[in-house]
Design an enzyme around this catalytic site. Structure first.
Site, mmCIF file in Angstrom:
data_model
loop_
_atom_site.group_PDB
_atom_site.id
_atom_site.type_symbol
_atom_site.label_atom_id
_atom_site.label_comp_id
_atom_site.label_asym_id
_atom_site.label_seq_id
_atom_site.Cartn_x
_atom_site.Cartn_y
_atom_site.Cartn_z
ATOM 1 N N ASN A 18 0.830 -1.209 0.000
ATOM 2 C CA ASN A 18 0.000 0.000 0.000
ATOM 3 C C ASN A 18 0.869 1.265 0.000
ATOM 4 O O ASN A 18 1.425 1.653 1.014
ATOM 5 C CB ASN A 18 -0.890 -0.056 1.255
ATOM 6 C CG ASN A 18 -1.908 1.061 1.284
ATOM 7 O OD1 ASN A 18 -1.688 2.117 0.707
ATOM 8 N ND2 ASN A 18 -3.012 0.820 1.958
ATOM 9 N N ASN A 20 -0.019 4.340 -0.242
ATOM 10 C CA ASN A 20 -0.569 5.420 0.599
ATOM 11 C C ASN A 20 -0.046 5.333 2.026
ATOM 12 O O ASN A 20 0.271 6.350 2.640
ATOM 13 C CB ASN A 20 -2.097 5.342 0.636
ATOM 14 C CG ASN A 20 -2.698 5.732 -0.686
ATOM 15 O OD1 ASN A 20 -2.579 6.863 -1.126
ATOM 16 N ND2 ASN A 20 -3.314 4.768 -1.352
ATOM 17 N N ASP A 74 0.199 -3.170 10.468
ATOM 18 C CA ASP A 74 -1.108 -3.789 10.246
ATOM 19 C C ASP A 74 -2.167 -2.910 10.903
ATOM 20 O O ASP A 74 -1.965 -2.409 12.008
ATOM 21 C CB ASP A 74 -1.152 -5.209 10.839
ATOM 22 C CG ASP A 74 -2.311 -5.984 10.263
ATOM 23 O OD1 ASP A 74 -2.325 -6.208 9.039
ATOM 24 O OD2 ASP A 74 -3.233 -6.352 11.021
ATOM 25 N N PHE A 149 -7.294 6.974 1.544
ATOM 26 C CA PHE A 149 -7.514 5.631 0.995
ATOM 27 C C PHE A 149 -8.370 4.827 1.980
ATOM 28 O O PHE A 149 -8.706 5.302 3.067
ATOM 29 C CB PHE A 149 -6.169 4.936 0.751
ATOM 30 C CG PHE A 149 -5.390 4.660 2.012
ATOM 31 C CD1 PHE A 149 -4.646 5.654 2.609
ATOM 32 C CD2 PHE A 149 -5.420 3.404 2.601
ATOM 33 C CE1 PHE A 149 -3.942 5.405 3.781
ATOM 34 C CE2 PHE A 149 -4.713 3.141 3.766
ATOM 35 C CZ PHE A 149 -3.973 4.149 4.355
ATOM 36 N N HIS A 177 -4.183 7.071 13.787
ATOM 37 C CA HIS A 177 -3.684 5.870 14.460
ATOM 38 C C HIS A 177 -2.227 5.607 14.067
ATOM 39 O O HIS A 177 -1.384 5.263 14.885
ATOM 40 C CB HIS A 177 -4.568 4.671 14.082
ATOM 41 C CG HIS A 177 -4.808 4.520 12.610
ATOM 42 N ND1 HIS A 177 -5.102 5.581 11.782
ATOM 43 C CD2 HIS A 177 -4.759 3.434 11.797
ATOM 44 C CE1 HIS A 177 -5.234 5.148 10.540
ATOM 45 N NE2 HIS A 177 -5.025 3.849 10.523
ATOM 46 N N ARG A 178 -1.967 5.790 12.776
ATOM 47 C CA ARG A 178 -0.604 5.591 12.229
ATOM 48 C C ARG A 178 0.376 6.570 12.883
ATOM 49 O O ARG A 178 1.496 6.202 13.236
ATOM 50 C CB ARG A 178 -0.681 5.814 10.717
ATOM 51 C CG ARG A 178 0.611 5.651 9.935
ATOM 52 C CD ARG A 178 0.338 5.489 8.444
ATOM 53 N NE ARG A 178 -0.441 4.297 8.219
ATOM 54 C CZ ARG A 178 -1.735 4.306 7.819
ATOM 55 N NH1 ARG A 178 -2.340 5.434 7.555
ATOM 56 N NH2 ARG A 178 -2.400 3.180 7.705
HETATM 57 P P1 IMP Z 1 -3.978 -3.540 6.270
HETATM 58 O O1 IMP Z 1 -3.179 -3.379 7.485
HETATM 59 O O2 IMP Z 1 -3.285 -2.947 5.079
HETATM 60 O O3 IMP Z 1 -4.437 -4.948 6.057
HETATM 61 O O4 IMP Z 1 -5.252 -2.613 6.460
HETATM 62 C C1 IMP Z 1 -6.546 -3.091 6.738
HETATM 63 C C2 IMP Z 1 -7.547 -2.248 6.006
HETATM 64 O O5 IMP Z 1 -7.625 -0.978 6.627
HETATM 65 C C3 IMP Z 1 -7.241 -2.020 4.532
HETATM 66 O O6 IMP Z 1 -8.432 -2.109 3.791
HETATM 67 C C4 IMP Z 1 -6.697 -0.602 4.501
HETATM 68 O O7 IMP Z 1 -6.993 0.053 3.293
HETATM 69 C C5 IMP Z 1 -7.443 0.035 5.662
HETATM 70 N N1 IMP Z 1 -6.675 1.119 6.251
HETATM 71 C C6 IMP Z 1 -5.460 1.041 6.834
HETATM 72 N N2 IMP Z 1 -5.057 2.241 7.248
HETATM 73 C C7 IMP Z 1 -6.027 3.094 6.907
HETATM 74 C C8 IMP Z 1 -6.173 4.494 7.056
HETATM 75 O O8 IMP Z 1 -5.295 5.214 7.539
HETATM 76 N N3 IMP Z 1 -7.312 5.010 6.591
HETATM 77 C C9 IMP Z 1 -8.294 4.259 6.018
HETATM 78 N N4 IMP Z 1 -8.204 2.960 5.844
HETATM 79 C C10 IMP Z 1 -7.075 2.373 6.286
#
Ligand code: IMP
Length: 197
Positions: A18, A20, A74, A149, A177-178
């Protein structure tokens, strides 16, 4: 202890498909003068209800093949009235029922409380450490905004009127959160690995 070779490492790898996430993570860490390099590989995802375990396992697995200090993140969206769903299944839910599916599940529901969680795992040959960040908020009634995203267009952080997708990157990255997880990581990293960069 890090070897001389590793002390020369110019940056930390950010392992994620990802882009983004990488852009946001780079932006957040730039204010700590920590450079990230994008490694656009999929992470290995174990089945677990804990994002910490998922991130930690994925980081260890990535380090075993890449052999360079790296970060894996994650994330999950946890909706209170749905007992934490989609949580660790957020990625699958996003790509199946999507934003409209979540809004449908929440139709007629007044309690829209939720939180986003980020688990950032740093791994090198000695350490596998996870930093967790949360942002509380609510699920919007409609899809709004075009920045960002994932679930950004339906997540309104607490105390705000706008969704993440209606906020410019610099604002989202000051409260997300990030940002909470990565700021914690950055403080730990700079304290413990001063000569790394
Ligand atoms: P993963 O950790 O990439 O598996 O994220 C789980 C889901 O949460 C995925 O569909 C990501 O697109 C979404 N996601 C992760 N971080 C964000 C964010 O900062 N904003 C919106 N969606 C997020």
């Amino acid at each position: 202890m890090l070897s001389k070779e590793e002390l020369k490492q110019p940056s930390i790898l950010f392992v994620s498909k990802n882009k983004n996430k990488f852009i946001e993570a780079s932006y957040i860490l730039s204010s700590f003068n920590i450079k990230l390099e994008w490694a656009p590989y999929s992470k290995l995802e174990i089945q677990s209800s804990s994002l910490t375990d998922i991130a930690s396992f994925a980081a260890k697995n990535a380090f075993e093949s890449i052999k360079k200090p790296l970060i894996v993140e994650d994330d999950g969206l946890f909706i209170k009235v749905l007992k934490g769903f989609p949580g660790p299944f957020s990625s699958y839910v996003y790509s199946t029922i999507g934003l409209n599916g979540i809004l449908k599940l929440m139709e007629g529901v007044d309690d829209r409380e939720c939180f986003f969680e980020s688990a950032v795992a740093f791994c090198d040959q000695n350490i596998n450490k996870v930093f967790v960040g949360r942002v509380y908020g609510e699920i919007s009634r409609v899809i709004k905004g075009s920045y960002g995203f994932g679930f950004d267009p339906i997540f309104i952080p607490k105390g705000e009127n706008l969704t993440f997708a209606e906020m410019p990157l610099n604002y989202k990255c000051s409260i997300s959160h990030r940002a909470v997880a990565l700021r914690d990581f950055a403080k730990w990293f700079l304290k413990n690995f001063k000569y790394y960069l």
